[in-house]
Design a protein around this motif. Structure first.
Motif, PDB file in Angstrom:
ATOM      1  N   ILE A 228      -5.145   4.367  -5.817  1.00 23.06           N
ATOM      2  CA  ILE A 228      -5.994   5.281  -6.596  1.00 23.06           C
ATOM      3  C   ILE A 228      -5.939   4.829  -8.055  1.00 23.06           C
ATOM      4  O   ILE A 228      -4.881   4.868  -8.687  1.00 23.06           O
ATOM      5  CB  ILE A 228      -5.539   6.750  -6.429  1.00 23.06           C
ATOM      6  CG1 ILE A 228      -5.696   7.182  -4.955  1.00 23.06           C
ATOM      7  CG2 ILE A 228      -6.348   7.682  -7.339  1.00 23.06           C
ATOM      8  CD1 ILE A 228      -5.200   8.573  -4.625  1.00 23.06           C
TER       9      ILE A 228
ATOM     10  N   GLU B 213       3.477   5.953  -1.784  1.00 25.10           N
ATOM     11  CA  GLU B 213       3.674   4.513  -2.034  1.00 25.10           C
ATOM     12  C   GLU B 213       2.317   3.801  -2.046  1.00 25.10           C
ATOM     13  O   GLU B 213       2.062   2.949  -2.894  1.00 25.10           O
ATOM     14  CB  GLU B 213       4.588   3.890  -0.972  1.00 25.10           C
ATOM     15  CG  GLU B 213       6.050   4.210  -1.195  1.00 25.10           C
ATOM     16  CD  GLU B 213       7.008   3.183  -0.600  1.00 25.10           C
ATOM     17  OE1 GLU B 213       6.718   1.986  -0.605  1.00 25.10           O
ATOM     18  OE2 GLU B 213       8.076   3.614  -0.127  1.00 25.10           O
ATOM     19  N   ILE B 214       1.457   4.170  -1.095  1.00 20.32           N
ATOM     20  CA  ILE B 214       0.148   3.512  -1.025  1.00 20.32           C
ATOM     21  C   ILE B 214      -0.844   4.133  -2.015  1.00 20.32           C
ATOM     22  O   ILE B 214      -1.594   3.427  -2.681  1.00 20.32           O
ATOM     23  CB  ILE B 214      -0.394   3.571   0.435  1.00 20.32           C
ATOM     24  CG1 ILE B 214       0.507   2.724   1.349  1.00 20.32           C
ATOM     25  CG2 ILE B 214      -1.834   3.082   0.520  1.00 20.32           C
ATOM     26  CD1 ILE B 214       0.674   1.264   0.929  1.00 20.32           C
TER      27      ILE B 214
ATOM     28  N   PHE C 225      -4.115  -6.253  -4.698  1.00 16.93           N
ATOM     29  CA  PHE C 225      -3.637  -6.866  -3.451  1.00 16.93           C
ATOM     30  C   PHE C 225      -3.628  -5.809  -2.333  1.00 16.93           C
ATOM     31  O   PHE C 225      -4.097  -6.055  -1.215  1.00 16.93           O
ATOM     32  CB  PHE C 225      -2.222  -7.435  -3.661  1.00 16.93           C
ATOM     33  CG  PHE C 225      -1.651  -8.119  -2.452  1.00 16.93           C
ATOM     34  CD1 PHE C 225      -1.896  -9.462  -2.208  1.00 16.93           C
ATOM     35  CD2 PHE C 225      -0.864  -7.422  -1.539  1.00 16.93           C
ATOM     36  CE1 PHE C 225      -1.373 -10.098  -1.081  1.00 16.93           C
ATOM     37  CE2 PHE C 225      -0.342  -8.040  -0.414  1.00 16.93           C
ATOM     38  CZ  PHE C 225      -0.594  -9.387  -0.184  1.00 16.93           C
TER      39      PHE C 225
ATOM     40  N   THR D 226      -7.280  -4.768  -1.365  1.00 12.50           N
ATOM     41  CA  THR D 226      -7.968  -5.709  -0.464  1.00 12.50           C
ATOM     42  C   THR D 226      -7.295  -5.719   0.919  1.00 12.50           C
ATOM     43  O   THR D 226      -7.969  -5.919   1.925  1.00 12.50           O
ATOM     44  CB  THR D 226      -7.999  -7.149  -1.025  1.00 12.50           C
ATOM     45  OG1 THR D 226      -6.661  -7.563  -1.292  1.00 12.50           O
ATOM     46  CG2 THR D 226      -8.839  -7.272  -2.274  1.00 12.50           C
ATOM     47  N   ALA D 227      -5.977  -5.483   0.960  1.00 10.26           N
ATOM     48  CA  ALA D 227      -5.290  -5.424   2.260  1.00 10.26           C
ATOM     49  C   ALA D 227      -5.865  -4.277   3.102  1.00 10.26           C
ATOM     50  O   ALA D 227      -6.153  -4.446   4.292  1.00 10.26           O
ATOM     51  CB  ALA D 227      -3.794  -5.221   2.048  1.00 10.26           C
ATOM     52  N   MET D 228      -6.048  -3.117   2.460  1.00 12.54           N
ATOM     53  CA  MET D 228      -6.618  -1.958   3.178  1.00 12.54           C
ATOM     54  C   MET D 228      -8.052  -2.277   3.620  1.00 12.54           C
ATOM     55  O   MET D 228      -8.439  -1.979   4.750  1.00 12.54           O
ATOM     56  CB  MET D 228      -6.640  -0.716   2.267  1.00 12.54           C
ATOM     57  CG  MET D 228      -5.296  -0.228   1.792  1.00 12.54           C
ATOM     58  SD  MET D 228      -4.429   0.811   2.969  1.00 12.54           S
ATOM     59  CE  MET D 228      -5.292   2.350   2.834  1.00 12.54           C
TER      60      MET D 228
ATOM     61  N   SER E 231       5.396   7.345   2.523  1.00 17.12           N
ATOM     62  CA  SER E 231       4.395   6.271   2.586  1.00 17.12           C
ATOM     63  C   SER E 231       3.089   6.664   1.890  1.00 17.12           C
ATOM     64  O   SER E 231       2.408   5.825   1.309  1.00 17.12           O
ATOM     65  CB  SER E 231       4.135   5.857   4.035  1.00 17.12           C
ATOM     66  OG  SER E 231       3.694   6.932   4.800  1.00 17.12           O
ATOM     67  N   PHE E 232       2.764   7.964   1.931  1.00 20.50           N
ATOM     68  CA  PHE E 232       1.512   8.392   1.310  1.00 20.50           C
ATOM     69  C   PHE E 232       1.469   8.033  -0.174  1.00 20.50           C
ATOM     70  O   PHE E 232       0.534   7.404  -0.651  1.00 20.50           O
ATOM     71  CB  PHE E 232       1.290   9.905   1.497  1.00 20.50           C
ATOM     72  CG  PHE E 232       0.143  10.410   0.669  1.00 20.50           C
ATOM     73  CD1 PHE E 232      -1.148  10.103   1.025  1.00 20.50           C
ATOM     74  CD2 PHE E 232       0.357  11.146  -0.483  1.00 20.50           C
ATOM     75  CE1 PHE E 232      -2.226  10.512   0.242  1.00 20.50           C
ATOM     76  CE2 PHE E 232      -0.697  11.567  -1.265  1.00 20.50           C
ATOM     77  CZ  PHE E 232      -1.991  11.255  -0.896  1.00 20.50           C
TER      78      PHE E 232
ATOM     79  N   ILE F 161       6.442  -4.606  -2.281  1.00 20.36           N
ATOM     80  CA  ILE F 161       6.848  -3.467  -3.116  1.00 20.36           C
ATOM     81  C   ILE F 161       8.346  -3.556  -3.379  1.00 20.36           C
ATOM     82  O   ILE F 161       9.120  -3.815  -2.452  1.00 20.36           O
ATOM     83  CB  ILE F 161       6.518  -2.140  -2.384  1.00 20.36           C
ATOM     84  CG1 ILE F 161       5.005  -1.933  -2.334  1.00 20.36           C
ATOM     85  CG2 ILE F 161       7.200  -0.957  -3.057  1.00 20.36           C
ATOM     86  CD1 ILE F 161       4.581  -0.750  -1.504  1.00 20.36           C
TER      87      ILE F 161
ATOM     88  N   PHE G  22      -8.301  14.915 -11.438  1.00 25.97           N
ATOM     89  CA  PHE G  22      -9.291  15.430 -10.483  1.00 25.97           C
ATOM     90  C   PHE G  22      -9.586  16.860 -10.929  1.00 25.97           C
ATOM     91  O   PHE G  22      -9.081  17.831 -10.360  1.00 25.97           O
ATOM     92  CB  PHE G  22      -8.743  15.372  -9.057  1.00 25.97           C
ATOM     93  CG  PHE G  22      -8.251  14.004  -8.693  1.00 25.97           C
ATOM     94  CD1 PHE G  22      -9.159  12.971  -8.478  1.00 25.97           C
ATOM     95  CD2 PHE G  22      -6.910  13.721  -8.598  1.00 25.97           C
ATOM     96  CE1 PHE G  22      -8.718  11.695  -8.166  1.00 25.97           C
ATOM     97  CE2 PHE G  22      -6.452  12.449  -8.290  1.00 25.97           C
ATOM     98  CZ  PHE G  22      -7.353  11.434  -8.079  1.00 25.97           C
TER      99      PHE G  22
ATOM    100  N   SER H  40       9.519   2.161  -4.908  1.00 23.36           N
ATOM    101  CA  SER H  40       9.696   3.074  -3.761  1.00 23.36           C
ATOM    102  C   SER H  40      10.418   4.345  -4.200  1.00 23.36           C
ATOM    103  O   SER H  40      10.078   5.447  -3.736  1.00 23.36           O
ATOM    104  CB  SER H  40      10.510   2.394  -2.661  1.00 23.36           C
ATOM    105  OG  SER H  40       9.794   1.314  -2.155  1.00 23.36           O
TER     106      SER H  40
ATOM    107  N   ALA I  35     -14.926  18.430  -0.097  1.00 25.52           N
ATOM    108  CA  ALA I  35     -13.495  18.457  -0.425  1.00 25.52           C
ATOM    109  C   ALA I  35     -12.984  19.895  -0.319  1.00 25.52           C
ATOM    110  O   ALA I  35     -13.763  20.858  -0.403  1.00 25.52           O
ATOM    111  CB  ALA I  35     -13.292  17.929  -1.835  1.00 25.52           C
TER     112      ALA I  35
ATOM    113  N   TYR J  54       3.363  11.865   4.726  1.00 24.08           N
ATOM    114  CA  TYR J  54       3.781  12.429   3.430  1.00 24.08           C
ATOM    115  C   TYR J  54       5.304  12.471   3.350  1.00 24.08           C
ATOM    116  O   TYR J  54       5.902  12.023   2.376  1.00 24.08           O
ATOM    117  CB  TYR J  54       3.209  13.840   3.223  1.00 24.08           C
ATOM    118  CG  TYR J  54       3.523  14.352   1.824  1.00 24.08           C
ATOM    119  CD1 TYR J  54       2.653  14.091   0.771  1.00 24.08           C
ATOM    120  CD2 TYR J  54       4.703  15.042   1.546  1.00 24.08           C
ATOM    121  CE1 TYR J  54       2.950  14.494  -0.523  1.00 24.08           C
ATOM    122  CE2 TYR J  54       5.010  15.451   0.264  1.00 24.08           C
ATOM    123  CZ  TYR J  54       4.124  15.191  -0.767  1.00 24.08           C
ATOM    124  OH  TYR J  54       4.427  15.586  -2.040  1.00 24.08           O
TER     125      TYR J  54
ATOM    126  N   ILE K 104       3.315  -5.764   2.114  1.00 21.10           N
ATOM    127  CA  ILE K 104       3.043  -5.432   0.705  1.00 21.10           C
ATOM    128  C   ILE K 104       4.347  -5.634  -0.083  1.00 21.10           C
ATOM    129  O   ILE K 104       5.359  -4.989   0.226  1.00 21.10           O
ATOM    130  CB  ILE K 104       2.559  -3.969   0.562  1.00 21.10           C
ATOM    131  CG1 ILE K 104       1.372  -3.678   1.494  1.00 21.10           C
ATOM    132  CG2 ILE K 104       2.199  -3.650  -0.889  1.00 21.10           C
ATOM    133  CD1 ILE K 104       0.087  -4.388   1.175  1.00 21.10           C
TER     134      ILE K 104
END
Lengths: 305, 177
Positions: free
Chosen positions: A163, A157-158, A182, A185-187, A154-155, A206, A260, A211, A96, A150, A204
């Motif tokens: 995480i 949102e997902i 959901f 499992t979609a990913m 979208s970054f 959402i 983290f 959003s 990392a 970014y 998805i």
């Protein structure tokens, strides 16, 4: 502005006895010794996971507990820095970004301890700590500005959905808690070679509120890092004070949401390094932040949410 | 001109502070270069790009490998995790070729395990379509008469307007025996 300053002054004056106690205990250490010990603690808690790295770190730490001059051995720091560099270079695919930062910081400590002149030791430590903070913030801003996933939101949102550390935030804003699994499992299905997904696309569900929150997190994250970068570059006392207060706010709000802490620990040490001489009382708040991070790691979310 | 050792040391001490900023900046620039040329993930390589893009190697990037036998059965392969992961981190031509060569030079065998082939339904549930044999490079089972090998590298994107996750195929390798 004056009311705000008075408020902060009031809080600081109430913390006087605590500050005095900390000051008394820390006065037994030199600045470089204390920074070195904090770094060793970081390495033990959040270092590299291989034995090649852990053996020298544990050895130096145990010797330093009983014989403090070991902390000032440039040879010991060179061995640790070499071990860290080996890990970074050999396993860079798995490493990392904050581990790169750790390796740079270990070399900075090694060089500081190698210097004979006290001025050079201090100068080397301060310049490198400030540079690494600047690199982290500038790197994060540049990468985010260059990243289409970014900038369009979208970054987050997902990421907020996938995480697990963000689950408590989702509960706070009333997101249906079946949505994270959901999305997860979609990913996994899109990645899988043994699952057929029609048109390789999954919708998805959402809602607009989520959003907006994700976009707010996106803008906030970029904006605060950008402002921190600018403030860190400014030299005056007033800008530096603003930098430290904002950084403390950034650390608390970021790591309570996303624990983290390996990276957070290192950032606190770097900020402590640059603030200890100039703003001693603020530097104690960085030390307190280290303790807070341990608390943030505890499973308090599962208890409360 | 002879420089006294003490002066030389103090000169070195004055300039040694530049080493880390120079090295760290070079690594940062190298990351940016490889990101644009080889699609290196923002999350890796010392570019300080954590939480900056959706291209997290194990999260949003995928490598699908298939072996087709002489009965025309297309079997998904799960092996060589490290080589596969390297493609997810940096999908360069070199990394794809390295994995393909490894797959070509491996003796594939049928294993006792079977892989369920699923179909994802709109509600997120799965329907079992079939089972295929699971190829393995290990053991003493019957050798597979491999006809072709396929590697598919892709990335998952999210369209913020339509709220749709899409798995896009980016690079492929096909090898016929």
């Amino acid at each position: 502005m004056n009311t705000k300053n008075n408020f902060i002054d009031n809080i600081m004056s109430k913390l006087d006895p605590a500050f005095n106690t900390i000051e008394e205990h820390l006065s037994k250490w030199t600045h470089l010794e204390l920074v070195s010990m904090l770094t060793l603690i970081l390495l033990i808690f959040h270092g590299f996971i291989t034995d090649n790295f852990n053996y020298p770190v544990q050895l130096v730490f145990l010797v330093a507990v009983f014989y403090r001059p070991a902390l000032s051995s440039s040879l010991a720091w060179a061995v640790i820095a070499l071990a860290a560099s080996y890990e970074v270079m050999n396993f860079w695919h798995h490493t990392a970004n904050h581990k790169f930062l750790t390796a740079y910081w270990l070399w900075a400590l090694c060089i500081s301890h190698w210097c004979e002149d006290e001025m050079s030791k201090e100068r080397n430590l301060m310049i490198n700590a400030r540079f690494l903070i600047l690199l982290t913030m500038a790197g994060a801003c540049i990468q985010k500005l260059m990243s289409s996933s970014y900038m369009d939101g979208s970054f987050f949102e997902i990421s907020l959905l996938t995480i697990p550390s963000f689950n408590f935030l989702l509960q706070l804003i009333g997101v249906d808690m079946s949505l994270p699994s959901f999305t997860h499992t979609a990913m996994a299905d899109l990645r899988s070679a043994s699952t057929v997904v029609a048109q390789n696309a999954i919708s998805i569900p959402i809602d607009a509120t989520f959003s907006i929150v994700a976009m707010a997190v996106t803008v906030w994250n970029l904006l605060i890092q950008f402002v921190l970068e600018i403030l860190c570059l400014c030299r005056g006392d007033r800008f530096q004070l603003m930098f430290h207060w904002l950084f403390l706010f950034f650390i608390q709000t970021t790591y309570i949401a996303a624990p983290f802490v390996g990276f957070g620990f290192l950032i606190c040490i770097l900020c402590y390094t640059i603030s200890a001489k100039r703003f001693p009382r603020i530097s104690y708040l960085y030390l307190a932040s280290l303790l807070m991070m341990v608390i943030y790691q505890s499973p308090w979310r599962q208890v409360l949410f | 001109m002879n420089i006294p050792p003490s002066t030389l040391r103090s000169r070195i001490e004055r300039h040694v502070v530049l080493i880390i900023p120079i090295v760290a900046s070079l690594i940062f620039l190298n990351q940016i270069y490889r990101q644009h040329v080889h699609d290196l993930s923002v999350w890796k390589g010392g570019g300080m790009g954590m939480f900056a893009a959706m291209d997290r190697p194990r999260g949003a990037r995928f490598v699908k490998i298939y072996i087709t036998d002489n009965n025309d059965i297309r079997m998904p392969v799960t092996a060589f995790d490290e080589l596969t992961y390297r493609i997810q981190v940096e999908p360069s031509e070199k990394n794809l070729d390295r994995l393909l060569n490894k797959l070509i030079n491996t003796q594939w065998r049928y294993s006792h395990h079977r892989i369920p082939i699923l179909e994802r339904n709109l509600d997120g549930s799965h329907t079992l379509l079939d089972h295929t044999p699971k190829p393995t490079p290990w053991g003493h089972n019957e050798l597979i008469d491999v006809q072709s090998i396929d590697i598919e590298y892709g990335q998952i994107y999210f369209d913020v307007k339509t709220k749709v996750l899409v798995g896009k195929l980016i690079k492929e390798r096909h090898y016929e025996y």
